[in-house]
Write a protein that holds these residues in place. Structure first.
Motif, PDB file in Angstrom:
ATOM      1  N   GLY A 126       7.176   1.138  17.282  1.00  0.00           N
ATOM      2  CA  GLY A 126       5.976   1.373  16.501  1.00  0.00           C
ATOM      3  C   GLY A 126       5.271   2.642  16.932  1.00  0.00           C
ATOM      4  N   ALA A 127       4.480   3.205  16.018  1.00  0.00           N
ATOM      5  CA  ALA A 127       3.590   4.337  16.285  1.00  0.00           C
ATOM      6  C   ALA A 127       4.299   5.553  16.882  1.00  0.00           C
ATOM      7  CB  ALA A 127       2.425   3.898  17.170  1.00  0.00           C
ATOM      8  N   GLU A 128       5.548   5.772  16.530  1.00  0.00           N
ATOM      9  CA  GLU A 128       6.217   7.001  16.948  1.00  0.00           C
ATOM     10  C   GLU A 128       5.521   8.212  16.351  1.00  0.00           C
ATOM     11  OE1 GLU A 128       9.207  10.340  16.442  1.00  0.00           O
ATOM     12  OE2 GLU A 128       7.980   9.262  14.979  1.00  0.00           O
ATOM     13  N   GLU A 129       5.089   8.061  15.105  1.00  0.00           N
ATOM     14  CA  GLU A 129       4.476   9.186  14.398  1.00  0.00           C
ATOM     15  C   GLU A 129       3.137   9.603  15.009  1.00  0.00           C
ATOM     16  OE1 GLU A 129       6.032  10.895  12.400  1.00  0.00           O
ATOM     17  OE2 GLU A 129       7.457   9.703  11.240  1.00  0.00           O
ATOM     18  N   LEU A 130       2.593   8.776  15.886  1.00  0.00           N
ATOM     19  CA  LEU A 130       1.319   9.083  16.539  1.00  0.00           C
ATOM     20  C   LEU A 130       1.517   9.564  17.972  1.00  0.00           C
ATOM     21  CD1 LEU A 130      -0.830   6.097  15.208  1.00  0.00           C
ATOM     22  CD2 LEU A 130      -0.560   8.386  14.241  1.00  0.00           C
ATOM     23  N   GLY A 131       2.766   9.883  18.325  1.00  0.00           N
ATOM     24  CA  GLY A 131       3.026  10.404  19.661  1.00  0.00           C
ATOM     25  C   GLY A 131       3.909   9.526  20.517  1.00  0.00           C
ATOM     26  N   LEU A 132       4.938   8.919  19.925  1.00  0.00           N
ATOM     27  CA  LEU A 132       5.902   8.083  20.662  1.00  0.00           C
ATOM     28  C   LEU A 132       5.217   6.933  21.380  1.00  0.00           C
ATOM     29  CD1 LEU A 132       7.961  10.957  22.415  1.00  0.00           C
ATOM     30  CD2 LEU A 132       7.862  10.369  19.996  1.00  0.00           C
ATOM     31  N   VAL A 133       4.172   6.392  20.772  1.00  0.00           N
ATOM     32  CA  VAL A 133       3.303   5.445  21.464  1.00  0.00           C
ATOM     33  C   VAL A 133       4.033   4.152  21.830  1.00  0.00           C
ATOM     34  CG1 VAL A 133       1.130   4.168  21.381  1.00  0.00           C
ATOM     35  CG2 VAL A 133       1.294   6.413  20.291  1.00  0.00           C
ATOM     36  N   GLY A 134       4.756   3.583  20.879  1.00  0.00           N
ATOM     37  CA  GLY A 134       5.427   2.315  21.141  1.00  0.00           C
ATOM     38  C   GLY A 134       6.478   2.420  22.229  1.00  0.00           C
ATOM     39  N   GLY A 172       0.768  -1.234   0.000  1.00  0.00           N
ATOM     40  CA  GLY A 172       0.000   0.000   0.000  1.00  0.00           C
ATOM     41  C   GLY A 172       0.798   1.283   0.000  1.00  0.00           C
ATOM     42  N   GLY A 173       2.122   1.179  -0.107  1.00  0.00           N
ATOM     43  CA  GLY A 173       2.943   2.375  -0.260  1.00  0.00           C
ATOM     44  C   GLY A 173       3.460   3.000   1.016  1.00  0.00           C
ATOM     45  N   ASN A 174       3.169   2.409   2.193  1.00  0.00           N
ATOM     46  CA  ASN A 174       3.693   2.982   3.433  1.00  0.00           C
ATOM     47  C   ASN A 174       3.992   1.892   4.445  1.00  0.00           C
ATOM     48  OD1 ASN A 174       1.390   2.547   5.366  1.00  0.00           O
ATOM     49  ND2 ASN A 174       0.303   3.819   3.877  1.00  0.00           N
ATOM     50  N   ARG A 175       4.543   2.321   5.575  1.00  0.00           N
ATOM     51  CA  ARG A 175       4.873   1.410   6.676  1.00  0.00           C
ATOM     52  C   ARG A 175       4.309   1.980   7.982  1.00  0.00           C
ATOM     53  NH1 ARG A 175       9.539   1.414   8.023  1.00  0.00           N
ATOM     54  NH2 ARG A 175      10.211   3.356   7.049  1.00  0.00           N
ATOM     55  N   ALA A 176       3.115   2.541   7.908  1.00  0.00           N
ATOM     56  CA  ALA A 176       2.516   3.238   9.035  1.00  0.00           C
ATOM     57  C   ALA A 176       1.887   2.276  10.041  1.00  0.00           C
ATOM     58  CB  ALA A 176       1.458   4.219   8.518  1.00  0.00           C
ATOM     59  N   HIS A 177       1.715   2.769  11.265  1.00  0.00           N
ATOM     60  CA  HIS A 177       1.038   2.000  12.305  1.00  0.00           C
ATOM     61  C   HIS A 177      -0.325   1.527  11.811  1.00  0.00           C
ATOM     62  CE1 HIS A 177      -0.808   0.921  16.125  1.00  0.00           C
ATOM     63  NE2 HIS A 177      -1.819   1.712  15.816  1.00  0.00           N
ATOM     64  N   GLY A 178      -0.613   0.267  12.072  1.00  0.00           N
ATOM     65  CA  GLY A 178      -1.910  -0.285  11.706  1.00  0.00           C
ATOM     66  C   GLY A 178      -2.048  -0.693  10.255  1.00  0.00           C
ATOM     67  N   GLN A 179      -1.006  -0.435   9.466  1.00  0.00           N
ATOM     68  CA  GLN A 179      -1.023  -0.790   8.048  1.00  0.00           C
ATOM     69  C   GLN A 179      -0.156  -2.029   7.821  1.00  0.00           C
ATOM     70  OE1 GLN A 179      -3.082   1.089   5.853  1.00  0.00           O
ATOM     71  NE2 GLN A 179      -3.679   1.699   7.926  1.00  0.00           N
ATOM     72  N   PRO A 180      -0.456  -2.815   6.793  1.00  0.00           N
ATOM     73  CA  PRO A 180       0.293  -4.069   6.608  1.00  0.00           C
ATOM     74  C   PRO A 180       1.786  -3.864   6.388  1.00  0.00           C
ATOM     75  CG  PRO A 180      -1.140  -3.613   4.719  1.00  0.00           C
ATOM     76  CD  PRO A 180      -1.539  -2.679   5.802  1.00  0.00           C
ATOM     77  N   GLY A 181       2.166  -2.721   5.837  1.00  0.00           N
ATOM     78  CA  GLY A 181       3.583  -2.463   5.597  1.00  0.00           C
ATOM     79  C   GLY A 181       4.411  -2.358   6.857  1.00  0.00           C
ATOM     80  N   TYR A 182       3.765  -1.954   7.958  1.00  0.00           N
ATOM     81  CA  TYR A 182       4.536  -1.856   9.205  1.00  0.00           C
ATOM     82  C   TYR A 182       4.898  -3.238   9.729  1.00  0.00           C
ATOM     83  CZ  TYR A 182       6.296  -1.120  13.779  1.00  0.00           C
ATOM     84  OH  TYR A 182       7.136  -1.159  14.866  1.00  0.00           O
ATOM     85  N   ARG A 183       3.909  -4.097   9.870  1.00  0.00           N
ATOM     86  CA  ARG A 183       4.199  -5.432  10.408  1.00  0.00           C
ATOM     87  C   ARG A 183       5.117  -6.203   9.465  1.00  0.00           C
ATOM     88  NH1 ARG A 183       2.860  -9.063  14.701  1.00  0.00           N
ATOM     89  NH2 ARG A 183       4.592 -10.527  14.459  1.00  0.00           N
ATOM     90  N   ALA A 184       4.967  -6.008   8.153  1.00  0.00           N
ATOM     91  CA  ALA A 184       5.858  -6.684   7.213  1.00  0.00           C
ATOM     92  C   ALA A 184       7.294  -6.195   7.388  1.00  0.00           C
ATOM     93  CB  ALA A 184       5.388  -6.450   5.781  1.00  0.00           C
ATOM     94  N   SER A 185       7.477  -4.898   7.679  1.00  0.00           N
ATOM     95  CA  SER A 185       8.814  -4.364   7.929  1.00  0.00           C
ATOM     96  C   SER A 185       9.412  -4.977   9.188  1.00  0.00           C
ATOM     97  CB  SER A 185       8.754  -2.839   8.082  1.00  0.00           C
ATOM     98  OG  SER A 185       8.314  -2.215   6.910  1.00  0.00           O
ATOM     99  N   LEU A 186       8.600  -5.059  10.240  1.00  0.00           N
ATOM    100  CA  LEU A 186       9.073  -5.633  11.499  1.00  0.00           C
ATOM    101  C   LEU A 186       9.465  -7.094  11.319  1.00  0.00           C
ATOM    102  CD1 LEU A 186       7.633  -5.064  15.019  1.00  0.00           C
ATOM    103  CD2 LEU A 186       7.928  -7.403  14.210  1.00  0.00           C
ATOM    104  N   ASP A 187       8.625  -7.867  10.627  1.00  0.00           N
ATOM    105  CA  ASP A 187       8.927  -9.283  10.411  1.00  0.00           C
ATOM    106  C   ASP A 187      10.199  -9.460   9.594  1.00  0.00           C
ATOM    107  OD1 ASP A 187       6.683 -10.003  11.845  1.00  0.00           O
ATOM    108  OD2 ASP A 187       5.426 -10.311  10.070  1.00  0.00           O
ATOM    109  N   HIS A 188      10.408  -8.579   8.620  1.00  0.00           N
ATOM    110  CA  HIS A 188      11.596  -8.630   7.766  1.00  0.00           C
ATOM    111  C   HIS A 188      12.866  -8.425   8.602  1.00  0.00           C
ATOM    112  CE1 HIS A 188      14.040  -8.054   4.158  1.00  0.00           C
ATOM    113  NE2 HIS A 188      14.532  -6.959   4.730  1.00  0.00           N
ATOM    114  N   ILE A 189      12.847  -7.435   9.472  1.00  0.00           N
ATOM    115  CA  ILE A 189      14.006  -7.157  10.311  1.00  0.00           C
ATOM    116  C   ILE A 189      14.203  -8.262  11.341  1.00  0.00           C
ATOM    117  CG2 ILE A 189      14.882  -5.587  12.092  1.00  0.00           C
ATOM    118  CD1 ILE A 189      13.720  -3.284  10.456  1.00  0.00           C
TER     119      ILE A 189
END
Length: 316
Positions: A168-176, A63-80
């Motif tokens: 995760g979710a730094e962009e939403l206020g350092l949540v992670g 979907g073009g991003n790696r944002a919280h709650g989007q599939p690109g984020y979890r895929a990035s985490l699993d990759h690392i």
């Protein structure tokens, strides 16, 4: 499989004429200081760029991003996580809730070292929804990954315990990172002697900013850059804006690096760093154009090597 073999399988090879020769995905051989301590290896920037290209590909496939709650984020985490597991790290995926959506942090511990004296390096892995987030914060995420893999490649045996984190979710206020720190006991917080944060370390019109929240940690970076002939400045623009704030608020010493976001570079800064006055440090900050073309490889190289230096020096 040995840690070295696993690392080679996970990361491949990279060579650079401007850097020392390396074999497989290992960084160049570390030198030994006059005092006998092992110095950090020179980290090939090509390895870091390869991680960035892989994160870009993950975003494009999700979907073009790696944002919280989007599939690109979890895929990035699993990759690392897959790379770290193969290299011999003990990894943990932490879950947290943000506005009804599950978020994730990735924690990677290098076995050994004094568990009562922890050196921790972290970066936020999430992007905003508008793009892949290569500078913000693919750069910090990729640099920490490559330094962690260099620890494994060299089978480093530090005196202190080494821990790496992707938030995760730094962009939403350092949540992670806030959730992580809140979940630590008082004793566990006291075990962390240093938290180092790396958020946007390859801005295309870069400044060289060092967190000035803790003088000894600041000195580790400023002296390293000074030895390279690079003048630094305090990272006042990043105060409270990234994950180090979560640790600082808990009384944990923090340090880190930053090359600038949407703020405009002044003429004095341009004279100092050879940049372009009147333009942002990162013209693609939080926009769709924050892709692989939005990275200054020199800044990325310098900051990654400074990161490695801090990890080796502080954990010895």
């Amino acid at each position: 499989m040995s840690r070295r073999a696993a690392l080679a399988a996970a990361t491949g090879t990279a060579l650079a004429a401007s850097l020392l020769t390396v074999a497989g995905a290992q960084a160049s051989s570390p030198e030994t200081s006059a005092a006998g301590a092992v110095a950090a290896p020179d980290i090939p920037v090509e390895n870091v760029q390869r991680h960035l290209e892989e994160l870009q590909a993950v975003a494009e496939a999700n979907g073009g991003n790696r944002a919280h709650g989007q599939p690109g984020y979890r895929a990035s985490l699993d990759h690392i996580k897959e790379k770290l597991d193969a290299a011999g790290f003990e990894t943990t995926v932490e879950e947290f809730d943000q506005a009804g959506t599950t978020g994730y942090n990735l924690i990677a511990d290098w076995p050994g070292g004094d568990a009562d004296d922890v050196v921790m390096a972290g970066a936020h892995l999430d992007s905003v929804r508008s793009g892949a987030g290569m500078n913000d914060n693919g750069t910090g995420s990729a640099a920490i990954l490559e330094v962690a893999l260099a620890v494994a490649a060299g089978d480093l045996q530090p005196a202190k315990h080494l821990r790496f984190a992707w938030w995760g979710a730094e962009e939403l206020g350092l949540v992670g990172s806030r959730n992580h720190v809140a979940g630590l006991s008082e004793a566990e917080r006291g075990q962390i002697g240093a938290y180092l944060n790396f958020d946007m370390i390859g801005s295309p019109n870069p400044g060289y900013f060092v967190y000035d929240d803790d003088a000894p940690l600041e000195k580790v970076f400023t002296e390293w850059f000074a030895a390279k002939g690079v003048e630094t400045a305090p990272a006042t623009e990043s105060d409270g804006r990234s994950d180090h704030a979560s640790f600082q608020e808990a009384g944990i010493p923090v340090g880190g690096l930053f090359t600038g976001a949407g703020e405009t570079m002044t003429q004095a800064q341009a004279d100092k760093w050879g940049g372009t006055a009147g333009e942002p440090f990162d013209k693609c900050y939080h926009t769709a154009c924050d892709d692989m073309s939005n990275i200054n490889s020199t800044a990325l190289d310098l900051n990654t090597d400074a990161l490695a230096h801090a990890v080796w020096e502080l954990s010895s």
